[in-house]
Design an enzyme around this catalytic site. Structure first.
Site, short mmCIF file in Angstrom:
data_model
loop_
_atom_site.label_atom_id
_atom_site.label_comp_id
_atom_site.label_asym_id
_atom_site.label_seq_id
_atom_site.Cartn_x
_atom_site.Cartn_y
_atom_site.Cartn_z
N LYS A 112 0.83 -1.20 0.00
CA LYS A 112 0.00 0.00 0.00
C LYS A 112 0.87 1.26 0.00
CE LYS A 112 -4.33 -1.89 1.66
NZ LYS A 112 -5.50 -1.77 2.53
N LYS A 194 -4.36 -9.62 -6.00
CA LYS A 194 -5.64 -10.00 -5.38
C LYS A 194 -6.73 -8.98 -5.74
CE LYS A 194 -6.13 -7.89 -0.82
NZ LYS A 194 -7.51 -7.45 -0.95
N LYS A 197 -10.60 -3.76 -2.83
CA LYS A 197 -11.52 -2.62 -2.84
C LYS A 197 -10.79 -1.36 -3.28
CE LYS A 197 -13.74 -3.64 1.33
NZ LYS A 197 -12.65 -3.17 2.17
P1 ATP Z 1 -8.54 -2.70 0.73
O1 ATP Z 1 -7.99 -2.80 -0.67
O2 ATP Z 1 -9.12 -1.36 1.06
O3 ATP Z 1 -7.57 -3.22 1.77
P2 ATP Z 1 -9.84 -5.26 0.68
O4 ATP Z 1 -10.52 -5.64 -0.57
O5 ATP Z 1 -8.52 -5.87 0.96
O6 ATP Z 1 -9.80 -3.68 0.74
P3 ATP Z 1 -10.59 -5.49 3.46
O7 ATP Z 1 -11.73 -4.74 4.05
O8 ATP Z 1 -9.21 -5.01 3.72
O9 ATP Z 1 -10.85 -5.57 1.87
O10 ATP Z 1 -10.68 -7.02 3.89
C1 ATP Z 1 -11.87 -7.63 4.38
C2 ATP Z 1 -11.69 -9.14 4.39
O11 ATP Z 1 -11.69 -9.64 3.04
C3 ATP Z 1 -10.37 -9.62 5.01
O12 ATP Z 1 -10.63 -10.79 5.76
C4 ATP Z 1 -9.52 -9.96 3.81
O13 ATP Z 1 -8.55 -10.96 4.10
C5 ATP Z 1 -10.56 -10.48 2.84
N1 ATP Z 1 -10.14 -10.31 1.45
C6 ATP Z 1 -9.80 -9.13 0.85
N2 ATP Z 1 -9.50 -9.33 -0.42
C7 ATP Z 1 -9.63 -10.65 -0.66
C8 ATP Z 1 -9.47 -11.49 -1.82
N3 ATP Z 1 -9.09 -10.97 -2.98
N4 ATP Z 1 -9.70 -12.82 -1.70
C9 ATP Z 1 -10.10 -13.35 -0.52
N5 ATP Z 1 -10.26 -12.62 0.60
C10 ATP Z 1 -10.05 -11.29 0.54
MG MG Z 2 -7.40 -5.21 2.66
#
Ligand code: ATP
Ligand code: MG
Length: 326
Positions: A112, A194, A197
């Site tokens: 990040k 991955k 968001k």
């Molecule tokens: P950001 O990019 O803002 O970090 P994010 O998509 O990683 O957003 P988070 O809110 O950080 O989402 O994570 C919420 C949950 O979703 C966590 O348990 C994280 O491990 C899981 N998660 C996030 N992205 C993935 C993915 N691509 N596949 C499986 N699990 C995921």
């Molecule tokens: Mg995340």
């Protein structure tokens, strides 16, 4: 005694299939077996710049998603992180337990920070310590998360063990629960990254609230691998990812999925996957729309009180152990 779960997601954007398949799905599945606390981690969200008006809205939207995917407020506690001041207070204490060198090793921070370059906040660096505080406050046994959080969970365990050693037995040392399938759903535009968001490319993520057109368009544009065969194969990450999503969304076994697509082409895979996803998300989207503001307030008010009861006792104990309070 019933074992306890804690987990959370950030209201940083729109919830996508990765969040659902890696985390939320398991929160729902485990909630009847464990006493569960599901948090909306808005303090984590501001470790990267957010639009203030939108953040407040997204925080409530995320609570609606929790409910719509099947988290039952009768058995699980849903609450907003910033409603419980103990999360930030315990973070400070744990900041004094954590080492710079261990935080510098965190890959999420490095990833990040690389994207931010100029304006890396101290909060972004400290993100894993806030996460440890979230988890340890509730004497959590199990933390269901996606694979990307594995390293943060290790750190949480290390901090709990170190605090217990230095100040006396206080925290439970939690285990991560990382599912075999779905723990790392990849971006549709770049299967080496991955699904996220905070990704700038909107085509990489299928959102839980996407309409049928958007879902069809995103799967249609999804990157594929060379070759034509449709089977689970980690050396072909794009197709592997699409098949994994199909397997989890439809509930078919990997063998059934491969049989279904035997002799068929990528266009069919994308079309069937889009169709299955639209059907899967439709009732979830319907439920999101049905939750009234009043009902949401009620659930979040109840969650805040329930969480506070536990968090305040833990923090009191931590303050006593560290000599901050007598
Ligand atoms: P950001 O990019 O803002 O970090 P994010 O998509 O990683 O957003 P988070 O809110 O950080 O989402 O994570 C919420 C949950 O979703 C966590 O348990 C994280 O491990 C899981 N998660 C996030 N992205 C993935 C993915 N691509 N596949 C499986 N699990 C995921
Ligand atoms: Mg995340």
């Amino acid at each position: 005694m019933t074992k306890r779960i804690f987990s959370g997601a950030q209201p940083t954007g729109n919830v996508h299939l990765g969040n659902y398949l890696g985390a939320l799905r398991n929160w729902v599945a485990l909630q009847h077996e464990y006493e569960s606390f599901y948090c909306i981690v808005n303090l984590h969200a501001i470790t990267l710049p957010q639009n203030p008006a939108l953040l407040a809205e997204k925080t409530r939207d995320l609570a609606r998603i929790y409910l719509a995917v099947g988290i039952d407020p009768e058995v699980s506690t849903i609450f907003i992180q910033s409603d419980i001041k103990e999360h930030t207070e315990l973070t400070w204490v744990l900041n004094c337990v954590a080492r710079m060198s261990e935080l510098e090793r965190m890959t999420q921070y490095k990833d990040k920070a690389r994207k931010q370059q100029e304006n890396i906040s101290v909060g972004l660096f400290d993100y894993p310590v806030l996460m440890a505080a979230d988890i340890l406050l509730y004497h959590t046994d199990l933390v269901p998360v996606g694979d990307d959080q594995r390293q943060h969970l290790e750190l949480t365990r290390d901090l709990a063990i170190r605090f217990n050693r230095d100040y006396g037995e206080t925290f439970k040392v939690p285990d991560a629960y990382i599912p075999k399938a779905g723990a790392r759903i990849m971006s549709l535009s770049d299967p080496t990254k991955k699904m996220s968001k905070s990704d700038d490319d909107p085509n990489g993520c299928v959102l839980l609230m996407d309409d049928a057109d958007a879902i069809q368009r995103k799967f249609k544009r999804a990157v594929t691998d060379s070759g034509t065969e449709i089977r689970f194969d980690e050396s072909r990450p794009a197709i592997n990812n699409l098949l994994e999503i199909y397997h989890l969304i439809t509930g078919q076994t990997p063998q059934q999925v491969e049989d279904h697509f035997a002799g068929k082409g990528y266009a069919q895979l994308k079309g069937d996957l889009a169709q299955a996803t639209v059907e899967f998300l439709q009732p979830i989207q319907q439920r999101v729309r049905e939750i009234t503001d009043e009902r949401l307030d009620q659930i979040l008010d109840y969650g805040r009180e329930k969480a506070r009861q536990i968090a305040s006792v833990t923090l009191e104990q931590v303050f006593q152990r560290t000599g901050i309070k007598r």
